[in-house]
Enzyme design. Sequence first.
Site, PDB file in Angstrom:
ATOM      1  N   SER A 144       0.873  -1.181   0.000  1.00  0.00           N
ATOM      2  CA  SER A 144       0.000   0.000   0.000  1.00  0.00           C
ATOM      3  C   SER A 144       0.903   1.220   0.000  1.00  0.00           C
ATOM      4  O   SER A 144       2.064   1.140   0.431  1.00  0.00           O
ATOM      5  CB  SER A 144      -0.850  -0.001   1.280  1.00  0.00           C
ATOM      6  OG  SER A 144      -1.390   1.293   1.529  1.00  0.00           O
ATOM      7  N   TYR A 157      -2.020  -0.557  10.296  1.00  0.00           N
ATOM      8  CA  TYR A 157      -2.114  -0.911   8.871  1.00  0.00           C
ATOM      9  C   TYR A 157      -0.820  -0.513   8.162  1.00  0.00           C
ATOM     10  O   TYR A 157      -0.237  -1.302   7.405  1.00  0.00           O
ATOM     11  CB  TYR A 157      -3.327  -0.212   8.263  1.00  0.00           C
ATOM     12  CG  TYR A 157      -3.573  -0.561   6.813  1.00  0.00           C
ATOM     13  CD1 TYR A 157      -4.234  -1.728   6.461  1.00  0.00           C
ATOM     14  CD2 TYR A 157      -3.145   0.280   5.788  1.00  0.00           C
ATOM     15  CE1 TYR A 157      -4.458  -2.057   5.122  1.00  0.00           C
ATOM     16  CE2 TYR A 157      -3.362  -0.033   4.465  1.00  0.00           C
ATOM     17  CZ  TYR A 157      -4.024  -1.202   4.128  1.00  0.00           C
ATOM     18  OH  TYR A 157      -4.231  -1.521   2.807  1.00  0.00           O
TER      19      TYR A 157
HETATM   20  P1  NDP Z   1     -11.617  -6.160   0.580  1.00  0.00           P
HETATM   21  O1  NDP Z   1     -12.071  -5.976   1.979  1.00  0.00           O
HETATM   22  O2  NDP Z   1     -12.575  -5.964  -0.530  1.00  0.00           O
HETATM   23  O3  NDP Z   1     -10.955  -7.590   0.387  1.00  0.00           O
HETATM   24  C1  NDP Z   1     -10.127  -8.180   1.355  1.00  0.00           C
HETATM   25  C2  NDP Z   1      -9.972  -9.641   1.008  1.00  0.00           C
HETATM   26  O4  NDP Z   1      -9.100 -10.242   1.975  1.00  0.00           O
HETATM   27  C3  NDP Z   1     -11.292 -10.396   1.044  1.00  0.00           C
HETATM   28  O5  NDP Z   1     -11.368 -11.235  -0.092  1.00  0.00           O
HETATM   29  C4  NDP Z   1     -11.185 -11.228   2.312  1.00  0.00           C
HETATM   30  O6  NDP Z   1     -11.836 -12.481   2.135  1.00  0.00           O
HETATM   31  C5  NDP Z   1      -9.680 -11.447   2.399  1.00  0.00           C
HETATM   32  N1  NDP Z   1      -9.266 -11.786   3.755  1.00  0.00           N
HETATM   33  C6  NDP Z   1      -9.341 -11.014   4.858  1.00  0.00           C
HETATM   34  N2  NDP Z   1      -8.935 -11.713   5.933  1.00  0.00           N
HETATM   35  C7  NDP Z   1      -8.610 -12.963   5.487  1.00  0.00           C
HETATM   36  C8  NDP Z   1      -8.147 -14.141   6.118  1.00  0.00           C
HETATM   37  N3  NDP Z   1      -7.946 -14.209   7.448  1.00  0.00           N
HETATM   38  N4  NDP Z   1      -7.896 -15.222   5.345  1.00  0.00           N
HETATM   39  C9  NDP Z   1      -8.110 -15.179   4.015  1.00  0.00           C
HETATM   40  N5  NDP Z   1      -8.556 -14.098   3.366  1.00  0.00           N
HETATM   41  C10 NDP Z   1      -8.808 -13.000   4.101  1.00  0.00           C
HETATM   42  O7  NDP Z   1     -10.375  -5.151   0.433  1.00  0.00           O
HETATM   43  P2  NDP Z   1      -9.412  -4.811  -0.783  1.00  0.00           P
HETATM   44  O8  NDP Z   1      -9.756  -5.606  -1.970  1.00  0.00           O
HETATM   45  O9  NDP Z   1      -9.359  -3.358  -0.904  1.00  0.00           O
HETATM   46  O10 NDP Z   1      -8.025  -5.286  -0.187  1.00  0.00           O
HETATM   47  C11 NDP Z   1      -7.177  -6.225  -0.823  1.00  0.00           C
HETATM   48  C12 NDP Z   1      -5.746  -5.909  -0.449  1.00  0.00           C
HETATM   49  O11 NDP Z   1      -5.373  -4.655  -1.026  1.00  0.00           O
HETATM   50  C13 NDP Z   1      -5.489  -5.791   1.047  1.00  0.00           C
HETATM   51  O12 NDP Z   1      -4.252  -6.378   1.366  1.00  0.00           O
HETATM   52  C14 NDP Z   1      -5.434  -4.292   1.257  1.00  0.00           C
HETATM   53  O13 NDP Z   1      -4.681  -3.937   2.381  1.00  0.00           O
HETATM   54  C15 NDP Z   1      -4.764  -3.857  -0.033  1.00  0.00           C
HETATM   55  N6  NDP Z   1      -4.928  -2.461  -0.385  1.00  0.00           N
HETATM   56  C16 NDP Z   1      -6.172  -1.936  -0.622  1.00  0.00           C
HETATM   57  C17 NDP Z   1      -6.297  -0.601  -0.969  1.00  0.00           C
HETATM   58  C18 NDP Z   1      -7.612   0.036  -1.230  1.00  0.00           C
HETATM   59  O14 NDP Z   1      -7.683   1.279  -1.282  1.00  0.00           O
HETATM   60  N7  NDP Z   1      -8.686  -0.724  -1.410  1.00  0.00           N
HETATM   61  C19 NDP Z   1      -5.118   0.274  -1.095  1.00  0.00           C
HETATM   62  C20 NDP Z   1      -3.866  -0.393  -0.841  1.00  0.00           C
HETATM   63  C21 NDP Z   1      -3.793  -1.704  -0.503  1.00  0.00           C
HETATM   64  P3  NDP Z   1     -12.708 -13.260   3.234  1.00  0.00           P
HETATM   65  O15 NDP Z   1     -13.283 -12.234   4.156  1.00  0.00           O
HETATM   66  O16 NDP Z   1     -13.738 -13.981   2.404  1.00  0.00           O
HETATM   67  O17 NDP Z   1     -11.758 -14.188   3.873  1.00  0.00           O
END
Ligand code: NDP
Length: 253
Positions: A144, A157
């Site tokens: 990020s 974070y």
């Molecule tokens: P979402 O909340 O849409 O997606 C997060 C994903 O992570 C979900 O599919 C969730 O699946 C999964 N997840 C969370 N905890 C677990 C776990 N314990 N085991 C397996 N899977 C897990 O967020 P984003 O798509 O935005 O985030 C994706 C990545 O991008 C993250 O690492 C985030 O930090 C990073 N990011 C996002 C930004 C943004 O602005 N959106 C900017 C910079 C980085 P489930 O709950 O089904 O397990």
Amino acid sequence: MTDKLLTGKRALVTGASSGLGARFAEILAADGAEVLLAARRVDRLTSLVASITAGGGKAIPLELDVTDPGSVSASVAAAFGDGGVDILVNNAGISIEKRITDFTLDDYDRLMGTNQRGAWLVAQAVGQGMIARGQGGKIVNIASVLASSVLTGLSLYSMSKAAIVQMTRSMALEWARFDIQVNALAPGYIETEINTGHFNSEAGKKQIEKLLRKRVGHPRDLDGALRLLVASDSNFITGSVITLDDGQTLKGF
Ligand code: NDP
């Protein structure tokens, strides 16, 4: 029929049940890879698998909780047991927003357990599998812009994402001799479930107005960088972090 860019490749995408991970899975499948979609919410994975399959792609759901070492090793063993993994998009992550004085130990363990320890466990297991298989590989960790900037409320974070950058560099160093390239994407604000509540609030709308281009991104804004890092065009790139933030950090948040 001409082969697509990733025909014959298998990709594992963690956090594929929503947001960026779902988009990454769709792009890799559209480019011809067979994609293993991993997350905890299997119902969501099953729907995405159905839509990818209906579009002519290949996808398989894989239940995974990255905070549970047993779940990580079982999922990664299953992925290598039935064909191997050429590409890992190490994307699962969460955010918890609080002032430093308000964070609890449980918050710390949950956030670091997912974003830092969980990402490490997945990359370590996949790297071990790639090394044993002997065919190299491409790992894309999702960091990020907050790996190198700070925002009030997002200390843990930021700390977790800074660790992802150093994990990326360390793995790139140690695994270069196995022909495994390890890079990271550092996105700015992209609207997904992790932040949609915030960006639809009055405070969030005000924040968008202050951004350099007065907008947040869409998951598709990362397509080009993902495609570069998983293709053979990027064989000379390893240990790098690509920032995709629409200039947000130039102006400051
Ligand atoms: P979402 O909340 O849409 O997606 C997060 C994903 O992570 C979900 O599919 C969730 O699946 C999964 N997840 C969370 N905890 C677990 C776990 N314990 N085991 C397996 N899977 C897990 O967020 P984003 O798509 O935005 O985030 C994706 C990545 O991008 C993250 O690492 C985030 O930090 C990073 N990011 C996002 C930004 C943004 O602005 N959106 C900017 C910079 C980085 P489930 O709950 O089904 O397990």
